[in-house]
Design a protein around this motif. Structure first.
Motif, PDB file in Angstrom:
ATOM      1  N   GLY A 139      42.616  41.385  42.193  1.00 16.07           N
ATOM      2  CA  GLY A 139      42.259  42.031  40.886  1.00 16.07           C
ATOM      3  C   GLY A 139      40.879  42.407  40.874  1.00 16.07           C
ATOM      4  N   VAL A 140      40.580  43.063  39.771  1.00 10.35           N
ATOM      5  CA  VAL A 140      39.147  43.624  39.366  1.00 10.35           C
ATOM      6  C   VAL A 140      38.981  43.285  37.896  1.00 10.35           C
ATOM      7  N   TYR A 141      37.759  43.050  37.430  1.00  7.75           N
ATOM      8  CA  TYR A 141      37.766  42.942  35.928  1.00  7.75           C
ATOM      9  C   TYR A 141      37.835  44.248  35.194  1.00  7.75           C
ATOM     10  N   GLY A 142      37.997  44.200  33.936  1.00  4.53           N
ATOM     11  CA  GLY A 142      38.166  45.699  32.912  1.00  4.53           C
ATOM     12  C   GLY A 142      37.056  45.337  32.120  1.00  4.53           C
ATOM     13  N   ASN A 143      36.917  46.197  31.263  1.00  7.69           N
ATOM     14  CA  ASN A 143      35.719  46.582  30.264  1.00  7.69           C
ATOM     15  C   ASN A 143      36.014  45.452  28.969  1.00  7.69           C
ATOM     16  N   ILE A 144      37.425  45.029  28.976  1.00  3.71           N
ATOM     17  CA  ILE A 144      37.504  44.019  27.665  1.00  3.71           C
ATOM     18  C   ILE A 144      37.384  42.515  28.181  1.00  3.71           C
ATOM     19  N   ASP A 145      37.538  42.350  29.697  1.00  2.00           N
ATOM     20  CA  ASP A 145      37.343  41.209  30.024  1.00  2.00           C
ATOM     21  C   ASP A 145      35.870  40.437  30.081  1.00  2.00           C
ATOM     22  N   ASP A 146      36.070  39.070  29.704  1.00  2.00           N
ATOM     23  CA  ASP A 146      34.779  38.569  29.435  1.00  2.00           C
ATOM     24  C   ASP A 146      34.079  37.792  30.636  1.00  2.00           C
ATOM     25  N   TYR A 147      33.181  36.776  30.355  1.00  2.00           N
ATOM     26  CA  TYR A 147      32.414  36.349  31.693  1.00  2.00           C
ATOM     27  C   TYR A 147      33.204  35.541  32.310  1.00  2.00           C
ATOM     28  N   THR A 148      34.409  35.075  32.035  1.00  3.69           N
ATOM     29  CA  THR A 148      35.037  33.959  32.967  1.00  3.69           C
ATOM     30  C   THR A 148      35.851  34.908  34.057  1.00  3.69           C
ATOM     31  N   VAL A 149      36.575  36.007  33.338  1.00  5.77           N
ATOM     32  CA  VAL A 149      37.169  37.025  34.253  1.00  5.77           C
ATOM     33  C   VAL A 149      36.281  37.703  35.388  1.00  5.77           C
ATOM     34  N   ARG A 150      34.863  38.043  34.664  1.00  6.62           N
ATOM     35  CA  ARG A 150      33.971  38.764  35.739  1.00  6.62           C
ATOM     36  C   ARG A 150      33.354  37.798  36.704  1.00  6.62           C
ATOM     37  N   LEU A 151      33.433  36.499  36.477  1.00  5.74           N
ATOM     38  CA  LEU A 151      32.999  35.711  37.470  1.00  5.74           C
ATOM     39  C   LEU A 151      33.942  35.526  38.515  1.00  5.74           C
ATOM     40  N   ALA A 152      35.365  35.793  38.263  1.00  3.66           N
ATOM     41  CA  ALA A 152      36.241  35.688  39.160  1.00  3.66           C
ATOM     42  C   ALA A 152      36.840  36.676  39.817  1.00  3.66           C
ATOM     43  N   TYR A 153      36.449  37.888  39.324  1.00  2.00           N
ATOM     44  CA  TYR A 153      37.133  39.192  39.881  1.00  2.00           C
ATOM     45  C   TYR A 153      35.949  40.169  39.761  1.00  2.00           C
ATOM     46  N   PRO A 154      35.650  41.027  40.802  1.00  2.00           N
ATOM     47  CA  PRO A 154      34.648  41.941  40.916  1.00  2.00           C
ATOM     48  C   PRO A 154      34.923  43.237  40.090  1.00  2.00           C
ATOM     49  N   GLN A 155      34.041  44.105  40.120  1.00  2.00           N
ATOM     50  CA  GLN A 155      34.222  45.385  39.707  1.00  2.00           C
ATOM     51  C   GLN A 155      35.025  46.382  40.289  1.00  2.00           C
ATOM     52  N   PHE A 156      34.748  46.000  41.955  1.00  2.00           N
ATOM     53  CA  PHE A 156      35.397  46.847  42.854  1.00  2.00           C
ATOM     54  C   PHE A 156      36.213  45.973  43.852  1.00  2.00           C
ATOM     55  N   GLN A 157      37.159  46.284  44.362  1.00  2.00           N
ATOM     56  CA  GLN A 157      37.840  45.557  45.484  1.00  2.00           C
ATOM     57  C   GLN A 157      38.067  46.475  46.534  1.00  2.00           C
ATOM     58  N   PHE A 158      37.832  46.330  47.893  1.00  2.00           N
ATOM     59  CA  PHE A 158      38.181  47.221  48.981  1.00  2.00           C
ATOM     60  C   PHE A 158      38.479  46.049  50.022  1.00  2.00           C
ATOM     61  N   PHE A 159      40.028  46.466  50.150  1.00  2.00           N
ATOM     62  CA  PHE A 159      40.706  45.648  51.299  1.00  2.00           C
ATOM     63  C   PHE A 159      41.945  46.446  51.890  1.00  2.00           C
ATOM     64  N   SER A 160      42.432  45.728  52.779  1.00  2.00           N
ATOM     65  CA  SER A 160      43.344  46.346  53.818  1.00  2.00           C
ATOM     66  C   SER A 160      44.791  45.718  53.475  1.00  2.00           C
ATOM     67  N   CYS A 161      45.895  46.518  53.444  1.00  2.00           N
ATOM     68  CA  CYS A 161      47.256  46.166  53.358  1.00  2.00           C
ATOM     69  C   CYS A 161      47.925  46.900  54.401  1.00  2.00           C
ATOM     70  N   GLU A 162      48.499  46.054  55.317  1.00  2.00           N
ATOM     71  CA  GLU A 162      49.209  46.605  56.542  1.00  2.00           C
ATOM     72  C   GLU A 162      48.125  47.465  57.245  1.00  2.00           C
ATOM     73  N   GLU A 163      48.162  48.926  57.402  1.00  2.00           N
ATOM     74  CA  GLU A 163      47.200  49.503  58.110  1.00  2.00           C
ATOM     75  C   GLU A 163      46.432  50.598  56.993  1.00  2.00           C
ATOM     76  N   MET A 164      46.560  50.181  55.738  1.00  2.00           N
ATOM     77  CA  MET A 164      45.814  51.193  54.743  1.00  2.00           C
ATOM     78  C   MET A 164      44.913  50.502  54.105  1.00  2.00           C
ATOM     79  N   LYS A 165      43.851  51.292  53.782  1.00  2.00           N
ATOM     80  CA  LYS A 165      42.534  50.741  53.125  1.00  2.00           C
ATOM     81  C   LYS A 165      42.807  51.102  51.652  1.00  2.00           C
ATOM     82  N   ILE A 166      42.470  50.042  50.911  1.00  2.00           N
ATOM     83  CA  ILE A 166      42.748  50.193  49.319  1.00  2.00           C
ATOM     84  C   ILE A 166      41.331  50.184  48.659  1.00  2.00           C
ATOM     85  N   LEU A 167      41.095  50.819  47.711  1.00  2.00           N
ATOM     86  CA  LEU A 167      40.060  50.752  46.722  1.00  2.00           C
ATOM     87  C   LEU A 167      40.366  50.591  45.428  1.00  2.00           C
ATOM     88  N   MET A 168      39.929  49.599  44.668  1.00  2.00           N
ATOM     89  CA  MET A 168      40.511  49.510  43.292  1.00  2.00           C
ATOM     90  C   MET A 168      39.280  49.118  42.354  1.00  2.00           C
TER      91      MET A 168
END
Length: 168
Positions: free
Chosen positions: A51-80
């Motif tokens: 996951g990524v944090y959103g604009n309504i998420d507080d500091y606890t969510v923002r500490l646990a989840y970044p603004q951007f996630q870039f990862f692979s699933c199978e052979e695909m690259k995902i940006l979120m």
């Protein structure tokens, strides 16, 4: 083959309707606005969560989840990210990342409008799952399921539920 549930804008709602829709997935991708860390933890205890944090998420969510996630699933690259826009109208920060990372799939939230389209210019599948929660202007709650098999997305399904009155 990996079965993915894609949700966003839960705004504190992870109910039985969502759990039923997502029960056969291998992992859940959340494009921000969890609502609070308890909902994020509830989702993460239900299925593996990216996951990524959103604009309504507080500091606890923002500490646990970044603004951007870039990862692979199978052979695909995902940006979120949460606030990303859509093809030809991307957020400038996201556009920089798209050009740098060249993802196969871009997942965004924020708009509360379900939109899936292929960006021919930047060569990726754009997915916004709409809003899975009860808070917002959307009349229908939505979520998406997909299957990724190596470098192919198949079996896309949309879940829809009537929005209930939010008790905030």
């Amino acid at each position: 083959m990996t079965k993915i549930g894609i949700i966003s804008d839960t705004h504190g709602c992870f109910d039985n309707k969502l759990k039923e829709f997502l029960k056969d997935t291998d992992q859940i991708w959340h494009a921000g606005d969890f609502g609070n860390i308890y909902i994020a933890d509830q989702i993460a205890s239900f299925k593996p969560l990216i996951g990524v944090y959103g604009n309504i998420d507080d500091y606890t969510v923002r500490l646990a989840y970044p603004q951007f996630q870039f990862f692979s699933c199978e052979e695909m690259k995902i940006l979120m990210t949460h606030i990303g826009g859509y093809p030809k109208r991307y957020n400038p920060e996201l556009m920089i990342k798209i050009k740098e990372l060249k993802p196969d799939i871009v997942v965004c939230g924020h708009s509360h409008i379900l939109k899936v389209m292929f960006d021919k210019t930047l060569n990726h599948l754009h997915i916004n799952p709409g809003a899975a929660g009860n808070y917002g202007f959307h009349p229908v709650r939505t979520a998406i399921r997909i299957t990724i098999d190596q470098n192919t997305v198949t079996d896309m399904e949309v879940g829809e539920w009537k929005r209930e009155a939010a008790n905030y």
